[in-house]
Design a protein around this motif. Structure first.
Motif, PDB file in Angstrom:
ATOM      1  N   ASN A 100       0.857  -1.185   0.000  1.00 32.42           N
ATOM      2  CA  ASN A 100       0.000   0.000   0.000  1.00 32.42           C
ATOM      3  C   ASN A 100       0.891   1.231   0.000  1.00 32.42           C
ATOM      4  N   PRO A 101       0.370   2.395  -0.410  1.00 35.01           N
ATOM      5  CA  PRO A 101       1.166   3.617  -0.287  1.00 35.01           C
ATOM      6  C   PRO A 101       1.623   3.834   1.151  1.00 35.01           C
ATOM      7  N   GLY A 149       3.232  13.935   6.329  1.00 32.50           N
ATOM      8  CA  GLY A 149       1.845  14.366   6.388  1.00 32.50           C
ATOM      9  C   GLY A 149       0.966  13.466   5.534  1.00 32.50           C
ATOM     10  N   PRO A 150       0.174  14.069   4.635  1.00 35.53           N
ATOM     11  CA  PRO A 150      -0.693  13.247   3.783  1.00 35.53           C
ATOM     12  C   PRO A 150       0.020  12.634   2.584  1.00 35.53           C
ATOM     13  N   VAL A 151       1.293  12.980   2.356  1.00 38.98           N
ATOM     14  CA  VAL A 151       2.027  12.481   1.195  1.00 38.98           C
ATOM     15  C   VAL A 151       2.500  11.059   1.461  1.00 38.98           C
ATOM     16  N   ALA A 152       2.293  10.175   0.488  1.00 38.00           N
ATOM     17  CA  ALA A 152       2.705   8.780   0.596  1.00 38.00           C
ATOM     18  C   ALA A 152       3.452   8.369  -0.667  1.00 38.00           C
ATOM     19  N   TYR A 153       4.320   7.373  -0.530  1.00 41.77           N
ATOM     20  CA  TYR A 153       5.061   6.881  -1.689  1.00 41.77           C
ATOM     21  C   TYR A 153       4.700   5.426  -1.947  1.00 41.77           C
ATOM     22  N   ASP A 154       4.880   4.996  -3.196  1.00 43.96           N
ATOM     23  CA  ASP A 154       4.778   3.591  -3.553  1.00 43.96           C
ATOM     24  C   ASP A 154       5.931   3.248  -4.471  1.00 43.96           C
ATOM     25  N   LEU A 155       6.356   1.993  -4.460  1.00 43.28           N
ATOM     26  CA  LEU A 155       7.535   1.573  -5.204  1.00 43.28           C
ATOM     27  C   LEU A 155       7.317   0.169  -5.754  1.00 43.28           C
ATOM     28  N   ASP A 189      13.872  -2.576 -13.925  1.00 44.96           N
ATOM     29  CA  ASP A 189      12.690  -1.747 -14.166  1.00 44.96           C
ATOM     30  C   ASP A 189      12.162  -1.261 -12.822  1.00 44.96           C
ATOM     31  N   THR A 190      12.085   0.056 -12.639  1.00 44.69           N
ATOM     32  CA  THR A 190      11.665   0.630 -11.356  1.00 44.69           C
ATOM     33  C   THR A 190      10.670   1.750 -11.590  1.00 44.69           C
ATOM     34  N   GLU A 191       9.591   1.726 -10.823  1.00 45.87           N
ATOM     35  CA  GLU A 191       8.619   2.815 -10.832  1.00 45.87           C
ATOM     36  C   GLU A 191       8.382   3.269  -9.397  1.00 45.87           C
ATOM     37  N   VAL A 192       8.609   4.552  -9.134  1.00 49.91           N
ATOM     38  CA  VAL A 192       8.382   5.126  -7.812  1.00 49.91           C
ATOM     39  C   VAL A 192       7.372   6.253  -7.952  1.00 49.91           C
ATOM     40  N   GLY A 193       6.405   6.291  -7.060  1.00 47.58           N
ATOM     41  CA  GLY A 193       5.338   7.278  -7.151  1.00 47.58           C
ATOM     42  C   GLY A 193       5.121   8.013  -5.840  1.00 47.58           C
ATOM     43  N   LEU A 194       4.660   9.246  -5.954  1.00 49.13           N
ATOM     44  CA  LEU A 194       4.254  10.061  -4.811  1.00 49.13           C
ATOM     45  C   LEU A 194       2.798  10.457  -5.003  1.00 49.13           C
ATOM     46  N   GLY A 195       2.022  10.336  -3.949  1.00 48.88           N
ATOM     47  CA  GLY A 195       0.607  10.667  -4.050  1.00 48.88           C
ATOM     48  C   GLY A 195       0.069  11.212  -2.748  1.00 48.88           C
ATOM     49  N   VAL A 196      -1.144  11.725  -2.825  1.00 50.17           N
ATOM     50  CA  VAL A 196      -1.854  12.232  -1.644  1.00 50.17           C
ATOM     51  C   VAL A 196      -3.214  11.549  -1.616  1.00 50.17           C
ATOM     52  N   PRO A 197      -3.287  10.317  -1.082  1.00 48.49           N
ATOM     53  CA  PRO A 197      -4.564   9.593  -1.096  1.00 48.49           C
ATOM     54  C   PRO A 197      -5.510  10.075   0.003  1.00 48.49           C
ATOM     55  N   TRP A 198      -6.628  10.646  -0.409  1.00 44.99           N
ATOM     56  CA  TRP A 198      -7.687  11.010   0.536  1.00 44.99           C
ATOM     57  C   TRP A 198      -8.815   9.986   0.427  1.00 44.99           C
ATOM     58  N   ASP A 199      -9.211   9.428   1.546  1.00 42.10           N
ATOM     59  CA  ASP A 199     -10.342   8.499   1.577  1.00 42.10           C
ATOM     60  C   ASP A 199     -11.181   8.833   2.793  1.00 42.10           C
ATOM     61  N   ARG A 200     -12.377   9.352   2.542  1.00 39.93           N
ATOM     62  CA  ARG A 200     -13.257   9.778   3.627  1.00 39.93           C
ATOM     63  C   ARG A 200     -14.502   8.901   3.728  1.00 39.93           C
ATOM     64  N   GLY A 201     -14.404   7.672   3.251  1.00 45.19           N
ATOM     65  CA  GLY A 201     -15.527   6.755   3.356  1.00 45.19           C
ATOM     66  C   GLY A 201     -16.545   6.954   2.248  1.00 45.19           C
ATOM     67  N   TYR A 239     -16.285   9.185  -0.133  1.00 49.64           N
ATOM     68  CA  TYR A 239     -15.600   9.558  -1.367  1.00 49.64           C
ATOM     69  C   TYR A 239     -14.114   9.338  -1.197  1.00 49.64           C
ATOM     70  N   PHE A 240     -13.396   9.261  -2.329  1.00 50.39           N
ATOM     71  CA  PHE A 240     -11.941   9.207  -2.291  1.00 50.39           C
ATOM     72  C   PHE A 240     -11.387   9.986  -3.473  1.00 50.39           C
ATOM     73  N   LEU A 241     -10.176  10.512  -3.286  1.00 49.78           N
ATOM     74  CA  LEU A 241      -9.468  11.265  -4.311  1.00 49.78           C
ATOM     75  C   LEU A 241      -7.990  10.959  -4.146  1.00 49.78           C
ATOM     76  N   SER A 242      -7.353  10.518  -5.223  1.00 52.49           N
ATOM     77  CA  SER A 242      -5.967  10.070  -5.121  1.00 52.49           C
ATOM     78  C   SER A 242      -5.153  10.574  -6.303  1.00 52.49           C
ATOM     79  N   PRO A 243      -4.601  11.795  -6.219  1.00 51.44           N
ATOM     80  CA  PRO A 243      -3.661  12.242  -7.252  1.00 51.44           C
ATOM     81  C   PRO A 243      -2.300  11.575  -7.042  1.00 51.44           C
ATOM     82  N   ARG A 244      -1.626  11.242  -8.157  1.00 47.41           N
ATOM     83  CA  ARG A 244      -0.334  10.530  -8.076  1.00 47.41           C
ATOM     84  C   ARG A 244       0.564  10.965  -9.221  1.00 47.41           C
ATOM     85  N   LEU A 245       1.845  11.164  -8.901  1.00 39.56           N
ATOM     86  CA  LEU A 245       2.858  11.461  -9.892  1.00 39.56           C
ATOM     87  C   LEU A 245       3.986  10.455  -9.716  1.00 39.56           C
ATOM     88  N   ALA A 246       4.332   9.748 -10.788  1.00 37.37           N
ATOM     89  CA  ALA A 246       5.339   8.687 -10.709  1.00 37.37           C
ATOM     90  C   ALA A 246       6.372   8.878 -11.807  1.00 37.37           C
TER      91      ALA A 246
END
Length: 295
Positions: free
Chosen positions: A42-43, A48-54, A73-85, A87-94
């Protein structure tokens, strides 16, 4: 393999033998000797609210006992996953970086150390509605619209070999993938929106599903010029519709039907019908029928 609360690790050595007589004389798939994959489950929060995935992979390819080369082959991403039950919103840049070290016979245009690097941007969002069905049935109905925007810039990949990459069958997981290919040799460009709608009837106390239905499609704004050698052109415009319905007559039994529909030609592409019975863990009896209707 290892699965932990934060990381999944996978290691294998793999060889293939062709048993289909229609493929007699064709080269067997490349051996993976070996392959190591590591990824975050998982991220993981970092600030703070910033999370990474790899996700990273290192693999050595061979054929008939001869080394063909290595790929990292490597992919690393940064995102700000909001989940309020509700609704959810998850912008991500990798960023995805792929590097090869090839044998001379596997090189394309004489390049033994080709590489590829590109960014991947996405915004995933959705709403969750629920209501109790009338009549004292003890059932809950959910309604979940989902929207994903994906942007990946075009990169010239003609000098990269094709060692284990292919086009997968179109399914619901593919609707929300960031790459239209399976494997590390190609990363498709994208400027597209995926829309999907899911509704389910569940037991109000346990949450166990009784009935589920989903429909979705991809709308492409620009074509992808990234192709496999056997592809003639990338699909332009809207993708086909994908619809699925699942019925749970008992907690241990599931019946599923899926159809892929080409709206432009008013023709079904494929249909899948499946029944699965699982009386306990590690025991499954299943029957499935797949019909390819149009290509």
């Amino acid at each position: 393999g290892y699965g932990g609360p934060q990381w999944d690790l996978f290691f294998r050595a793999q060889d293939f033998q062709l048993v289909d007589p229609r493929l007699r004389g064709e080269p067997a798939p490349y051996q993976r000797l070996p392959q190591l994959v590591a990824r975050t489950r998982n991220p993981q929060p970092i600030l703070g609210p910033v999370a990474y995935d790899l996700r990273t992979e290192a693999v050595r390819f061979g054929r008939d006992g001869n080394r063909q080369g290595e790929r990292a082959d490597t992919e690393v991403g940064l995102g700000v996953p909001w989940d309020r039950g509700s609704y959810f919103l998850s912008p991500r840049l990798a960023y995805r970086q792929t590097q090869y070290n090839l044998a001379e016979e596997a090189a394309i245009d004489g390049h033994t150390s080709p590489s590829r690097g590109l960014p991947i941007a996405s915004v995933d969002s959705g709403l969750r509605f629920e209501r109790n069905l009338p009549g004292g049935t003890g059932l809950l109905q959910t309604l979940e619209p989902r929207l994903l925007y994906l942007y990946v810039p075009e990169r010239d990949q003609h000098d990269l070999p094709v060692l284990d990459t292919r086009l997968p069958e179109f399914d619901f997981l593919g609707l929300f993938d960031t790459n239209r290919y399976v494997g590390g040799d190609r990363q498709s460009s994208a400027n597209q929106v995926t829309t999907a709608l899911t509704s389910a009837v569940r037991d109000a106390d346990s949450g166990a599903p009784r009935l589920e239905a989903t429909v979705g499609r991809i709308t492409r704004f620009t074509p992808s010029k990234t192709l496999l050698p056997e592809e003639s052109s990338a699909e332009v415009g809207d993708s086909t519709y994908l619809a699925e319905a699942a019925l749970y007559p008992r907690p241990d039994t599931k019946a599923r039907f899926q159809i892929e529909w080409d709206d432009a030609n008013q023709t079904a592409v494929q249909q899948v019908a499946e029944v699965r019975y699982q009386p306990e863990d590690r025991k499954i009896i299943g029957l499935a029928y797949r019909c390819l209707l149009y290509t």
